[in-house]
Design an enzyme around this catalytic site. Structure first.
Site, PDB file in Angstrom:
ATOM      1  N   ASP A   1      -4.558  -5.244  -6.480  1.00 48.68           N
ATOM      2  CA  ASP A   1      -3.527  -6.269  -6.246  1.00 48.68           C
ATOM      3  C   ASP A   1      -4.215  -7.626  -6.079  1.00 48.68           C
ATOM      4  O   ASP A   1      -5.371  -7.687  -5.665  1.00 48.68           O
ATOM      5  CB  ASP A   1      -2.701  -5.948  -4.985  1.00 48.68           C
ATOM      6  CG  ASP A   1      -1.315  -6.596  -5.019  1.00 48.68           C
ATOM      7  OD1 ASP A   1      -0.316  -5.866  -5.193  1.00 48.68           O
ATOM      8  OD2 ASP A   1      -1.238  -7.848  -4.897  1.00 48.68           O
TER       9      ASP A   1
ATOM     10  N   GLY B   1       0.756  -1.250   0.000  1.00 46.63           N
ATOM     11  CA  GLY B   1       0.000   0.000   0.000  1.00 46.63           C
ATOM     12  C   GLY B   1       0.788   1.303   0.000  1.00 46.63           C
ATOM     13  O   GLY B   1       0.193   2.378   0.003  1.00 46.63           O
TER      14      GLY B   1
ATOM     15  N   TRP C   1       2.720   2.930  -2.287  1.00 46.15           N
ATOM     16  CA  TRP C   1       2.572   3.851  -3.430  1.00 46.15           C
ATOM     17  C   TRP C   1       1.196   4.521  -3.402  1.00 46.15           C
ATOM     18  O   TRP C   1       1.081   5.721  -3.664  1.00 46.15           O
ATOM     19  CB  TRP C   1       2.764   3.106  -4.760  1.00 46.15           C
ATOM     20  CG  TRP C   1       4.191   2.879  -5.153  1.00 46.15           C
ATOM     21  CD1 TRP C   1       5.268   2.765  -4.320  1.00 46.15           C
ATOM     22  CD2 TRP C   1       4.702   2.745  -6.493  1.00 46.15           C
ATOM     23  NE1 TRP C   1       6.405   2.558  -5.056  1.00 46.15           N
ATOM     24  CE2 TRP C   1       6.089   2.535  -6.382  1.00 46.15           C
ATOM     25  CE3 TRP C   1       4.128   2.753  -7.765  1.00 46.15           C
ATOM     26  CZ2 TRP C   1       6.912   2.362  -7.506  1.00 46.15           C
ATOM     27  CZ3 TRP C   1       4.937   2.582  -8.882  1.00 46.15           C
ATOM     28  CH2 TRP C   1       6.316   2.396  -8.749  1.00 46.15           C
TER      29      TRP C   1
ATOM     30  N   ASP D   1       3.889  -0.981  -9.854  1.00 41.60           N
ATOM     31  CA  ASP D   1       5.094  -1.527  -9.222  1.00 41.60           C
ATOM     32  C   ASP D   1       4.999  -3.052  -9.243  1.00 41.60           C
ATOM     33  O   ASP D   1       5.656  -3.737  -8.454  1.00 41.60           O
ATOM     34  CB  ASP D   1       5.152  -0.994  -7.776  1.00 41.60           C
ATOM     35  CG  ASP D   1       6.500  -1.205  -7.102  1.00 41.60           C
ATOM     36  OD1 ASP D   1       7.515  -1.337  -7.822  1.00 41.60           O
ATOM     37  OD2 ASP D   1       6.544  -1.249  -5.864  1.00 41.60           O
TER      38      ASP D   1
ATOM     39  N   LYS E   1       7.411  -0.195 -13.091  1.00 42.21           N
ATOM     40  CA  LYS E   1       8.670  -0.919 -12.823  1.00 42.21           C
ATOM     41  C   LYS E   1       8.823  -2.059 -13.822  1.00 42.21           C
ATOM     42  O   LYS E   1       7.850  -2.743 -14.142  1.00 42.21           O
ATOM     43  CB  LYS E   1       8.615  -1.503 -11.412  1.00 42.21           C
ATOM     44  CG  LYS E   1       9.797  -2.436 -11.118  1.00 42.21           C
ATOM     45  CD  LYS E   1       9.904  -2.757  -9.672  1.00 42.21           C
ATOM     46  CE  LYS E   1       8.916  -3.801  -9.230  1.00 42.21           C
ATOM     47  NZ  LYS E   1       8.977  -4.022  -7.780  1.00 42.21           N
TER      48      LYS E   1
ATOM     49  N   ASP F   1      -6.782  -9.800  -9.956  1.00 43.40           N
ATOM     50  CA  ASP F   1      -5.632 -10.102 -10.808  1.00 43.40           C
ATOM     51  C   ASP F   1      -5.721  -9.144 -11.999  1.00 43.40           C
ATOM     52  O   ASP F   1      -6.809  -8.991 -12.572  1.00 43.40           O
ATOM     53  CB  ASP F   1      -5.746 -11.556 -11.278  1.00 43.40           C
ATOM     54  CG  ASP F   1      -4.509 -12.036 -12.007  1.00 43.40           C
ATOM     55  OD1 ASP F   1      -3.924 -11.237 -12.772  1.00 43.40           O
ATOM     56  OD2 ASP F   1      -4.122 -13.196 -11.818  1.00 43.40           O
TER      57      ASP F   1
HETATM   58  C1  LIG Z   1       6.749  -4.815  -5.073  1.00 39.79           C
HETATM   59  S1  LIG Z   1       5.089  -5.187  -4.659  1.00 39.79           S
HETATM   60  C2  LIG Z   1       4.313  -3.620  -4.738  1.00 39.79           C
HETATM   61  C3  LIG Z   1       4.663  -2.703  -3.579  1.00 39.79           C
HETATM   62  C4  LIG Z   1       3.782  -1.463  -3.541  1.00 39.79           C
HETATM   63  N1  LIG Z   1       4.048  -0.585  -4.669  1.00 39.79           N
HETATM   64  C5  LIG Z   1       4.024  -0.651  -2.291  1.00 39.79           C
HETATM   65  O1  LIG Z   1       4.754   0.332  -2.373  1.00 39.79           O
HETATM   66  O2  LIG Z   1       3.467  -0.993  -1.240  1.00 39.79           O
HETATM   67  C6  LIG Z   1       4.526  -5.960  -6.131  1.00 39.79           C
HETATM   68  C7  LIG Z   1       3.060  -6.389  -6.088  1.00 39.79           C
HETATM   69  O3  LIG Z   1       2.646  -6.821  -7.403  1.00 39.79           O
HETATM   70  C8  LIG Z   1       1.545  -7.695  -7.184  1.00 39.79           C
HETATM   71  N2  LIG Z   1       1.205  -8.445  -8.398  1.00 39.79           N
HETATM   72  C9  LIG Z   1       1.991  -9.327  -9.072  1.00 39.79           C
HETATM   73  N3  LIG Z   1       1.311  -9.883 -10.088  1.00 39.79           N
HETATM   74  C10 LIG Z   1       0.054  -9.322 -10.069  1.00 39.79           C
HETATM   75  C11 LIG Z   1      -1.126  -9.506 -10.855  1.00 39.79           C
HETATM   76  N4  LIG Z   1      -1.140 -10.382 -11.874  1.00 39.79           N
HETATM   77  N5  LIG Z   1      -2.210  -8.781 -10.576  1.00 39.79           N
HETATM   78  C12 LIG Z   1      -2.202  -7.900  -9.526  1.00 39.79           C
HETATM   79  N6  LIG Z   1      -1.120  -7.699  -8.734  1.00 39.79           N
HETATM   80  C13 LIG Z   1      -0.005  -8.400  -8.988  1.00 39.79           C
HETATM   81  C14 LIG Z   1       2.045  -8.575  -6.036  1.00 39.79           C
HETATM   82  O4  LIG Z   1       0.957  -9.234  -5.394  1.00 39.79           O
HETATM   83  C15 LIG Z   1       2.766  -7.566  -5.147  1.00 39.79           C
HETATM   84  O5  LIG Z   1       1.963  -7.152  -4.080  1.00 39.79           O
END
Ligand SMILES: C[S@@+](CC[C@H](N)C(=O)[O-])C[C@H]1O[C@@H](n2cnc3c(N)ncnc32)[C@H](O)[C@@H]1O
Length: 204
Positions: free
Chosen positions: A69, A49, A51, A113, A153, A90
């Site tokens: 997410d 959370g 960002w 991200d 990213k 998703d």
């Molecule tokens: C590095 S974390 C994000 C951190 C967030 N920006 C923060 O600052 O709190 C990456 C996120 O991408 C999500 N993610 C990966 N594949 C996904 C998908 N297909 N659909 C939705 N979210 C996805 C993961 O569940 C994870 O929580």
């Protein structure tokens, strides 16, 4: 714990952010100012959370942040921030675009991200990361307002330059950014596209 890791970890804790990744957005925002007051922002891969919280602080009351997410996220919106809506979805789900359109008439900024679960294979991780950012770019094409911004990213690898070219087809200006808070040894970089050019009304 490495010195710089320790620094950003403690800074995030002190500033009440759940993850140090917030500084990878803050640094880009401080330099390029693509988040503006009262905008609507879509945050893909928002968990845990940070960002979304940071974007909500910058755009303030009257704006909205929608965090998506696959993991459930729930943080109350702090005072003087834009409203934050957390969606557990998703990004590949067919109904996502229709669900978003039902509630919001488009977004000024899309931030992503998203990261795949890493496998240890650089090639596989790069390809999975590209699949996620291409989905983010596709969603931008469907939901971003004209002149909107995109910050995402991506794990670098051999097809990264192709992705940058794909972004250039949609945005007036595209920059590749490596924030100081991103570890030097990490292959992650961030792509900022500004001045979104809406080509035609696309269907979901
Ligand atoms: C590095 S974390 C994000 C951190 C967030 N920006 C923060 O600052 O709190 C990456 C996120 O991408 C999500 N993610 C990966 N594949 C996904 C998908 N297909 N659909 C939705 N979210 C996805 C993961 O569940 C994870 O929580």
């Amino acid at each position: 714990m490495r010195k710089e890791q320790d620094f950003y970890f403690h800074k995030a804790k002190k500033e009440n952010y759940p993850a140090r990744s917030v500084y990878k957005l803050e640094e880009a925002q401080n330099k390029h100012k693509f988040l503006k007051r009262k905008q609507r922002v879509l945050d893909l891969g928002c968990h845990p959370g940070s960002w979304s919280l940071y974007a909500a602080k910058i755009i303030g009351e009257g704006g909205a942040v929608v965090g998506v997410d696959i993991q459930f996220t729930e943080i109350p919106t702090p005072k003087d921030h834009a409203e934050i809506h957390w969606l557990c979805h998703d990004v590949y789900a067919d109904e996502l675009i229709a669900d978003l359109r039902k509630q919001w008439p488009g977004f000024h900024v899309l931030i992503s991200d998203m990261a795949p679960s890493t496998t240890g294979s650089r090639f596989a991780d790069h390809q999975q990361s590209l699949r996620l950012v291409r989905r983010a770019l596709e969603i931008a094409g469907l939901l971003l307002h004209e002149n909107g911004s995109f910050y995402c990213k991506v794990f670098q690898g051999e097809d990264f330059p192709v992705f940058v070219e794909e972004c250039k087809a949609h945005f007036a200006e595209v920059k590749v950014i490596k924030p100081q808070s991103s570890r030097v040894e990490s292959r992650e970089v961030f792509v900022l596209g500004t001045g979104f050019k809406r080509q035609r009304r696309q269907a979901a």
